[in-house]
Design a protein around this motif. Structure first.
Motif, PDB file in Angstrom:
ATOM      1  N   MET A  12      -9.154   4.261  47.639  1.00  0.00           N
ATOM      2  CA  MET A  12      -9.959   4.203  46.429  1.00  0.00           C
ATOM      3  C   MET A  12     -11.428   4.187  46.828  1.00  0.00           C
ATOM      4  O   MET A  12     -11.811   3.540  47.807  1.00  0.00           O
ATOM      5  N   THR A  25      -7.012   5.284  43.017  1.00  0.00           N
ATOM      6  CA  THR A  25      -6.446   3.950  42.801  1.00  0.00           C
ATOM      7  C   THR A  25      -5.608   3.526  44.004  1.00  0.00           C
ATOM      8  O   THR A  25      -5.061   4.369  44.726  1.00  0.00           O
ATOM      9  N   GLY A  69      -3.842  -0.564  41.037  1.00  0.00           N
ATOM     10  CA  GLY A  69      -4.230  -1.267  39.825  1.00  0.00           C
ATOM     11  C   GLY A  69      -4.008  -2.770  39.900  1.00  0.00           C
ATOM     12  O   GLY A  69      -3.725  -3.334  40.961  1.00  0.00           O
ATOM     13  N   GLU A 123      -6.320  -4.380  42.812  1.00  0.00           N
ATOM     14  CA  GLU A 123      -7.444  -3.462  42.693  1.00  0.00           C
ATOM     15  C   GLU A 123      -8.721  -4.207  42.277  1.00  0.00           C
ATOM     16  O   GLU A 123      -9.811  -3.913  42.777  1.00  0.00           O
TER      17      GLU A 123
END
Length: 600
Positions: free
Chosen positions: A38, A49, A52, A56
């Protein structure tokens, strides 16, 4: 990494704007992704990503902090907590901060390669902020001239997996941002056009083969890496690149028998032929291809998801390609643990059972002892208990610390093995079937009420009392017989004959002590040659031949314990594939299980 990431990185590089790359190094236990990267900008804006959620969010804050404080690189861990379990997994991350100089073109070049679906390695140091580097499939290199590092990168392009490498200059992480998977599309019609468009979304490269130039154009295939047009398909195939990452789709009436047989001779792992079941029968009637190679030919093509349009067919075909590439079941994830089978033991005969069940689509979890005393370790998945992971005939197995990890590993298409000889995980697993494949010649705790269907292999069990079904394991006319009432033939203690040798080919420990092997499986030995020691006592070969089985070194054995076997056939012996006996027994187990689930 994906196309948007390198595209954005090249834009920021051009404006001398700093950013951080966050990369997943390793995961254990439960994690939403096992790999990925990412890009994080100083504002917190992201591209791509790593899964998530809280992971993240944590990574974004750490990356912003690294940019703000002028850090160049760092590694950190994130613990995954779930509602049902704290510490369900761990994700190791690397954060690399990039502040650019005028005229830099590192990420611009990476973006060009990626946009053209050219495979390449992106690598960076985990110890210092040494310059990152790129190596393309054509061996064009940017950023490093370390021969040792470049050799690892070249090898990675052949293997196709992200990895960490320890060098004299430090530790590096190497990743392949562009998938190595590429599609060889034979025929330029509507279906292959739709497949090519979907390949672009997946990052897969495309080569197009045609006999008609008007069907092999940039208008129809705007993202194709290569076109090869000739008067015949056979000649056109001479102009394309085929490796073990090349998946072939034939949607053309001009493919002749010779071209198909040529494709079978190449490393392509998948040859899909668009056509009906009638076409499939006619196809297999006319081609001259070894039976074992026919498993690579798929006709009709695709998964059964109900398709009509070229776009729907493309989705079906590429779903099947991904299934074959990843060696997954293709089942709905919701149903993956349904019809779970637990197998007790993972020796050579048990491995034959596991492989047949696994190849038939059944999810399998294995119970083993912490240090199994398998002899034929090259064809025993139990070897994973010693080396963490192993593979037999394309089926991978991994030692797992608990049920949660086992179920995660199961979803990855690998057979999980638990050190659970007493079956303490039974309540969590709740299998539809339990197979006792220990082959101890006696019952070590299996009961008929442990699962809806309980199958036991060999003597020591009575069908109808200890288990529902017993499978005969003695070689001969009755091998593989399914017994619903009664027992298997009693153990005679006499090994089966091979090339006229029985007892002589099996070697037992001369005394109690710690076993240390000297010869290895596959070695050719002569009678009276020292092949191992138990304590300080030498173990001699009893006959000339090939070592086909050898106990793992370091195990403590009692006197007269089986520690090795020699195959008198010598060079003709096969020690790398599952035996016909193991597969016959596995076939019987599969027949019983299929019949049970089918209500027969």
């Amino acid at each position: 990494m994906n196309k948007q990431l390198f595209c954005r990185a090249s834009e920021l590089e051009a404006t001398l704007s700093p950013f951080a790359l966050v990369t997943i190094l390793t995961t254990t236990g439960s994690a939403s992704r096992n790999q990925g990267s990412m890009l994080v900008e100083p504002s917190g804006a992201t591209t791509s990503t790593i899964g998530g959620g809280l992971l993240e969010a944590f990574a974004i804050e750490e990356a912003k902090k690294a940019i703000r404080e002028g850090q160049q690189s760092l590694c950190l861990d994130f613990t995954v907590d779930q509602e049902a379990k704290k510490g369900a997994g761990k994700v190791s991350l690397a954060i690399q901060v990039f502040a650019h100089e005028e005229g830099g073109s590192f990420f611009s070049l990476a973006h060009q390669w990626e946009a053209s679906t050219i495979p390449f390695v992106f690598g960076f140091s985990l110890n210092t902020h040494a310059s990152p580097f790129l190596l393309s499939a054509s061996h064009q290199c940017v950023g490093s001239c370390d021969p040792e590092l470049l050799n690892h990168a070249k090898k990675q392009l052949e293997e196709g997996a992200d990895k960490r490498v320890a060098l004299t200059s430090g530790e590096y992480f190497l990743t392949i941002p562009t998938p190595l998977v590429n599609l060889l599309l034979i025929g330029g019609g509507h279906v292959n056009q739709a497949i090519a468009n979907l390949c672009h979304a997946l990052g897969y490269g495309v080569q197009v083969v045609e006999t008609r130039a008007e069907f092999a154009t940039n208008t129809l295939f705007p993202y194709a890496r290569k076109f090869s047009v000739a008067t015949t398909i056979a000649k056109a195939l001479e102009g394309v690149d085929i490796n073990r990452f090349t998946y072939t789709v034939i949607a053309s009436h001009n493919v002749d028998q010779g071209s198909l047989e040529y494709l079978v001779s190449t490393p392509t792992p998948y040859i899909g032929v668009l056509g009906s079941r009638l076409k499939a029968r006619m196809l297999f009637e006319r081609i001259s291809v070894p039976l074992k190679e026919r498993n690579r030919i798929f006709c009709p093509i695709g998964l059964d998801i109900g398709t009509e349009t070229p776009q729907e067919i493309a989705l079906s075909v590429l779903s099947q390609v991904m299934k074959e590439k990843s060696q997954r079941t293709g089942k709905a994830l919701r149903d993956l643990e349904r019809n779970l089978v637990v197998v007790r033991g993972a020796g050579d005969l048990a491995t034959g059972v596991i492989i047949r069940l696994r190849n038939a689509g059944y999810p399998v979890v294995v119970w083993e002892t912490d240090k199994p005393t398998v002899i034929r370790s090259t064809v025993s998945l139990a070897q994973a208990m010693f080396c963490s992971e192993t593979e037999v005939e394309g089926v991978k197995a991994k030692r797992c610390k608990d049920v949660d990890e086992a179920l995660d590993v199961l979803q990855q298409g690998t057979v999980p093995i638990l050190a659970d000889p007493q079956g303490e995980s039974l309540g969590k697993l709740r299998p539809i079937c339990l197979v006792d494949a220990i082959l101890a010649k006696r019952n070590l705790g299996t009961r008929i009420d442990l699962a809806p269907l309980v199958i036991a292999l060999g003597p020591g069990f009575k069908a109808g009392e200890d288990c529902h079904v017993v499978i005969e394991t003695k070689r001969g006319h009755s091998l593989g017989r399914i017994i619903h009432q009664g027992e298997a033939i009693a153990n005679t203690g006499i090994p089966g004959l091979i090339a006229g040798y029985g007892r002589e080919r099996v070697i037992h420990s001369p005394c109690a002590g710690i076993f240390v092997g000297k010869a290895t499986i596959g070695d050719l030995v002569e009678k009276d040659q020292v092949i191992a020691y138990v304590g300080e006592v030498p173990v001699l070969a009893t006959i000339d031949g090939m070592v086909r089985g050898m106990l793992n070194s370091g195990l403590t054995v009692p006197e007269q314990f089986k520690i090795a076997d020699i195959d008198p056939r010598g060079r003709e012996a096969d020690y790398t594939t599952v035996s016909d006996k193991a597969k016959a027994i596995g076939g019987s187990v599969l027949e019983v299980l299929d019949g049970f689930l089918g209500g027969r």
